[in-house]
Design a protein around this motif. Sequence first.
Motif, mmCIF file in Angstrom:
data_model
loop_
_atom_site.group_PDB
_atom_site.id
_atom_site.type_symbol
_atom_site.label_atom_id
_atom_site.label_comp_id
_atom_site.label_asym_id
_atom_site.label_seq_id
_atom_site.Cartn_x
_atom_site.Cartn_y
_atom_site.Cartn_z
ATOM 1 N N GLU A 299 0.030 58.941 -15.844
ATOM 2 C CA GLU A 299 1.406 58.235 -15.516
ATOM 3 C C GLU A 299 1.616 56.880 -15.004
ATOM 4 O OE1 GLU A 299 3.286 61.931 -13.818
ATOM 5 O OE2 GLU A 299 3.809 62.615 -15.830
ATOM 6 N N LYS A 300 1.142 57.132 -13.764
ATOM 7 C CA LYS A 300 0.735 55.671 -12.855
ATOM 8 C C LYS A 300 0.439 54.533 -13.721
ATOM 9 C CE LYS A 300 0.075 58.037 -8.437
ATOM 10 N NZ LYS A 300 -0.860 58.263 -7.427
ATOM 11 N N LEU A 301 -0.460 54.620 -14.601
ATOM 12 C CA LEU A 301 -1.303 53.578 -15.490
ATOM 13 C C LEU A 301 -0.084 53.345 -16.351
ATOM 14 C CD1 LEU A 301 -3.414 51.999 -16.834
ATOM 15 C CD2 LEU A 301 -3.958 53.994 -18.122
ATOM 16 N N LEU A 302 0.777 54.032 -16.878
ATOM 17 C CA LEU A 302 1.600 53.799 -18.010
ATOM 18 C C LEU A 302 2.879 52.776 -17.427
ATOM 19 C CD1 LEU A 302 1.914 56.957 -19.993
ATOM 20 C CD2 LEU A 302 0.667 55.071 -20.491
ATOM 21 N N ALA A 303 3.138 53.213 -16.134
ATOM 22 C CA ALA A 303 4.258 52.604 -15.197
ATOM 23 C C ALA A 303 3.901 51.067 -14.983
ATOM 24 C CB ALA A 303 4.547 53.241 -14.068
ATOM 25 N N LYS A 304 2.636 50.706 -15.176
ATOM 26 C CA LYS A 304 2.160 49.420 -14.710
ATOM 27 C C LYS A 304 1.499 48.358 -15.640
ATOM 28 C CE LYS A 304 -2.121 50.633 -12.500
ATOM 29 N NZ LYS A 304 -2.919 50.754 -11.118
ATOM 30 N N ILE A 305 0.839 49.083 -16.637
ATOM 31 C CA ILE A 305 0.136 48.121 -17.674
ATOM 32 C C ILE A 305 1.401 47.065 -18.352
ATOM 33 C CG2 ILE A 305 -1.790 49.790 -18.100
ATOM 34 C CD1 ILE A 305 -0.227 50.893 -20.580
ATOM 35 N N PRO A 306 0.779 46.166 -18.732
ATOM 36 C CA PRO A 306 1.768 45.031 -19.346
ATOM 37 C C PRO A 306 2.302 45.343 -20.634
ATOM 38 C CG PRO A 306 -0.376 43.896 -18.379
ATOM 39 C CD PRO A 306 -0.443 45.423 -18.460
ATOM 40 N N VAL A 307 1.651 45.884 -21.419
ATOM 41 C CA VAL A 307 2.116 46.393 -22.675
ATOM 42 C C VAL A 307 1.728 47.983 -22.699
ATOM 43 C CG1 VAL A 307 1.696 46.582 -25.399
ATOM 44 C CG2 VAL A 307 1.291 44.326 -23.812
ATOM 45 N N LEU A 308 2.996 48.719 -22.962
ATOM 46 C CA LEU A 308 3.057 50.121 -22.997
ATOM 47 C C LEU A 308 3.254 50.888 -24.489
ATOM 48 C CD1 LEU A 308 3.499 52.713 -21.404
ATOM 49 C CD2 LEU A 308 5.712 52.275 -21.309
ATOM 50 N N PRO A 309 1.903 51.064 -25.366
ATOM 51 C CA PRO A 309 2.189 51.513 -26.366
ATOM 52 C C PRO A 309 2.293 53.151 -26.326
ATOM 53 C CG PRO A 309 0.138 51.416 -25.768
ATOM 54 C CD PRO A 309 0.739 51.279 -24.576
ATOM 55 N N ALA A 310 2.409 53.967 -25.334
ATOM 56 C CA ALA A 310 2.293 55.472 -25.310
ATOM 57 C C ALA A 310 3.535 55.869 -24.270
ATOM 58 C CB ALA A 310 0.929 55.757 -24.675
ATOM 59 N N PRO A 325 -3.990 45.229 -33.076
ATOM 60 C CA PRO A 325 -5.235 45.634 -32.566
ATOM 61 C C PRO A 325 -5.605 44.942 -31.132
ATOM 62 C CG PRO A 325 -5.520 44.734 -34.887
ATOM 63 C CD PRO A 325 -4.044 44.421 -34.276
ATOM 64 N N ALA A 326 -5.050 43.968 -30.531
ATOM 65 C CA ALA A 326 -5.449 43.414 -29.196
ATOM 66 C C ALA A 326 -4.483 44.779 -28.257
ATOM 67 C CB ALA A 326 -4.670 42.311 -28.993
ATOM 68 N N HIS A 327 -3.394 45.125 -28.923
ATOM 69 C CA HIS A 327 -2.623 45.999 -27.916
ATOM 70 C C HIS A 327 -3.415 47.496 -27.708
ATOM 71 C CE1 HIS A 327 1.229 44.331 -29.660
ATOM 72 N NE2 HIS A 327 0.773 43.524 -28.448
ATOM 73 N N MET A 328 -4.018 47.741 -28.894
ATOM 74 C CA MET A 328 -4.950 49.177 -28.689
ATOM 75 C C MET A 328 -6.205 48.895 -28.050
ATOM 76 S SD MET A 328 -3.030 51.097 -30.282
ATOM 77 C CE MET A 328 -1.718 50.391 -29.353
ATOM 78 N N HIS A 329 -6.825 47.566 -28.133
ATOM 79 C CA HIS A 329 -8.114 47.242 -27.389
ATOM 80 C C HIS A 329 -7.856 47.296 -25.941
ATOM 81 C CE1 HIS A 329 -11.571 45.382 -25.982
ATOM 82 N NE2 HIS A 329 -10.980 44.069 -25.527
ATOM 83 N N ALA A 330 -6.527 46.759 -25.465
ATOM 84 C CA ALA A 330 -6.236 46.807 -24.189
ATOM 85 C C ALA A 330 -5.967 48.057 -23.476
ATOM 86 C CB ALA A 330 -5.147 45.728 -24.044
ATOM 87 N N GLU A 342 -18.211 52.671 -16.345
ATOM 88 C CA GLU A 342 -19.644 52.228 -16.853
ATOM 89 C C GLU A 342 -19.325 52.165 -18.269
ATOM 90 O OE1 GLU A 342 -22.466 50.971 -15.663
ATOM 91 O OE2 GLU A 342 -21.461 50.950 -13.543
ATOM 92 N N GLN A 343 -18.372 53.356 -18.764
ATOM 93 C CA GLN A 343 -18.085 53.247 -20.290
ATOM 94 C C GLN A 343 -17.236 52.095 -20.456
ATOM 95 O OE1 GLN A 343 -16.466 57.411 -20.669
ATOM 96 N NE2 GLN A 343 -18.001 57.718 -22.158
ATOM 97 N N GLN A 344 -16.351 51.779 -19.639
ATOM 98 C CA GLN A 344 -15.559 50.522 -19.858
ATOM 99 C C GLN A 344 -16.214 49.262 -19.829
ATOM 100 O OE1 GLN A 344 -14.781 47.942 -17.891
ATOM 101 N NE2 GLN A 344 -13.284 46.891 -19.157
ATOM 102 N N LYS A 345 -17.322 49.161 -19.173
ATOM 103 C CA LYS A 345 -18.176 47.818 -19.079
ATOM 104 C C LYS A 345 -18.963 47.711 -20.489
ATOM 105 C CE LYS A 345 -20.368 46.981 -15.465
ATOM 106 N NZ LYS A 345 -21.399 47.122 -14.527
ATOM 107 N N THR A 346 -19.279 49.123 -21.020
ATOM 108 C CA THR A 346 -20.119 49.204 -22.197
ATOM 109 C C THR A 346 -19.112 48.595 -23.496
ATOM 110 O OG1 THR A 346 -21.485 50.938 -21.451
ATOM 111 C CG2 THR A 346 -21.487 50.502 -23.953
ATOM 112 N N TYR A 347 -18.023 49.113 -23.326
ATOM 113 C CA TYR A 347 -17.193 48.992 -24.415
ATOM 114 C C TYR A 347 -16.645 47.363 -24.558
ATOM 115 C CZ TYR A 347 -12.469 48.966 -26.877
ATOM 116 O OH TYR A 347 -11.722 48.941 -27.936
ATOM 117 N N HIS A 348 -16.526 46.793 -23.224
ATOM 118 C CA HIS A 348 -15.831 45.508 -23.247
ATOM 119 C C HIS A 348 -17.392 44.510 -23.674
ATOM 120 C CE1 HIS A 348 -14.034 41.708 -21.683
ATOM 121 N NE2 HIS A 348 -15.383 41.503 -21.052
ATOM 122 N N ASN A 349 -18.457 44.793 -23.457
ATOM 123 C CA ASN A 349 -19.694 44.054 -23.922
ATOM 124 C C ASN A 349 -19.783 44.228 -25.289
ATOM 125 O OD1 ASN A 349 -20.207 43.103 -21.193
ATOM 126 N ND2 ASN A 349 -21.833 44.909 -20.870
#
Length: 352
Positions: A299-310, A325-330, A342-349
């Motif tokens: 809930e806190k995340l949804l309140a502050k992310i620049p693009v809210l798809p959820a 696609p860029a929205h879903m990636h973010a 650590e999963q986030q780092k792997t996904y980003h790479n």
Amino acid sequence: MTKPRQLIINRNEILQGPSPRCLTVLRACKKETLCRYEEGSYASRLVPHLSKKFKLPEKQIIVSYGAEDFLRFAFNQLRAGDAILTSDPCYGYYKNYATFRGLQLITFHIKESRNAFAFDVKNCLQQCAKKKPKLVIIASPNNPTGNCLSANDAKKILNATDKKTLVILDEAYEGFHNAYDERALLALLAQHSNLVLLRTFSKRYALAGLRIGYALCGENVKTMLNYQAPYLGMSRLIEDVGLAALASTKYYDKIRREIMKTRDELIKKINTLKHFHAFASHANFVAIRVDQLTIKTVEKLLAKIPVLPAKFVSPELLRVSIGLPAHMHAFAEALMRLSNPEQQKTYHNSRS
């Protein structure tokens, strides 16, 4: 410094936008289109085209200002206390308008498995027999769970329903399901005079702002609704845009494939995370189960992310609209940071 405004895209709109043909019609609009009525009474530009497309008599087609306009008309034929049967969960409008009209809302279950939701058809049949609803309305795909009703199951429900009961399959999200059997569902219209297949241009054709809907009806539906087409016709401009959309098959097929690919990739990524589980979907949104201990953080995340798809549609169920696609990636990256850095780092790479 002014805080950047959050872009909210959680209402299942198609952000790729309408086809170039639609935009050409809007740009080329002449004053005569706006200042004059359509020629003749009860006239429609869309109805003859839809009749040809679906091989259905013109008298069995209703064009409306969005699917909501038709739903409102159908609900308004009922008297206070009459029963409506739908699924639980269901599209929130059904509940809201039923409450406004003083109607009795009855629900049947949706079953949840590990990977998908499914209508509990047996429970629906039980409710039909027990409650004798005046209206049965089932969204297929269902909002917010993304599951569809098969033609075979639709037939079971129709066979168990009084012929004086209107049965609406709300297909607002039709178009994002490869196994959708349109031919079988259209065949039911010939067999069941009380059936409606309700469609909209808002989702598949990315025209939510213009409000164009239509209903493919069994032969008795207009009589059941005491329906008469608008004497002075629909909006000439809106119908012309609708015709342009229907003529843009290649464009919308491309958008459709992109949305389904983005959706399925999101489901796959979410299901590698802790605290989240995404369900299979036949629509342009995905339902995600969130662990109870993680809800406040999300809930806190949804309140502050620049693009809210959820948005949360129940205490533990998150509905994610499939944006670009860029929205879903973010969004996936944001959930990964919550789940496991650590999963986030792997996904980003992997995206680099």
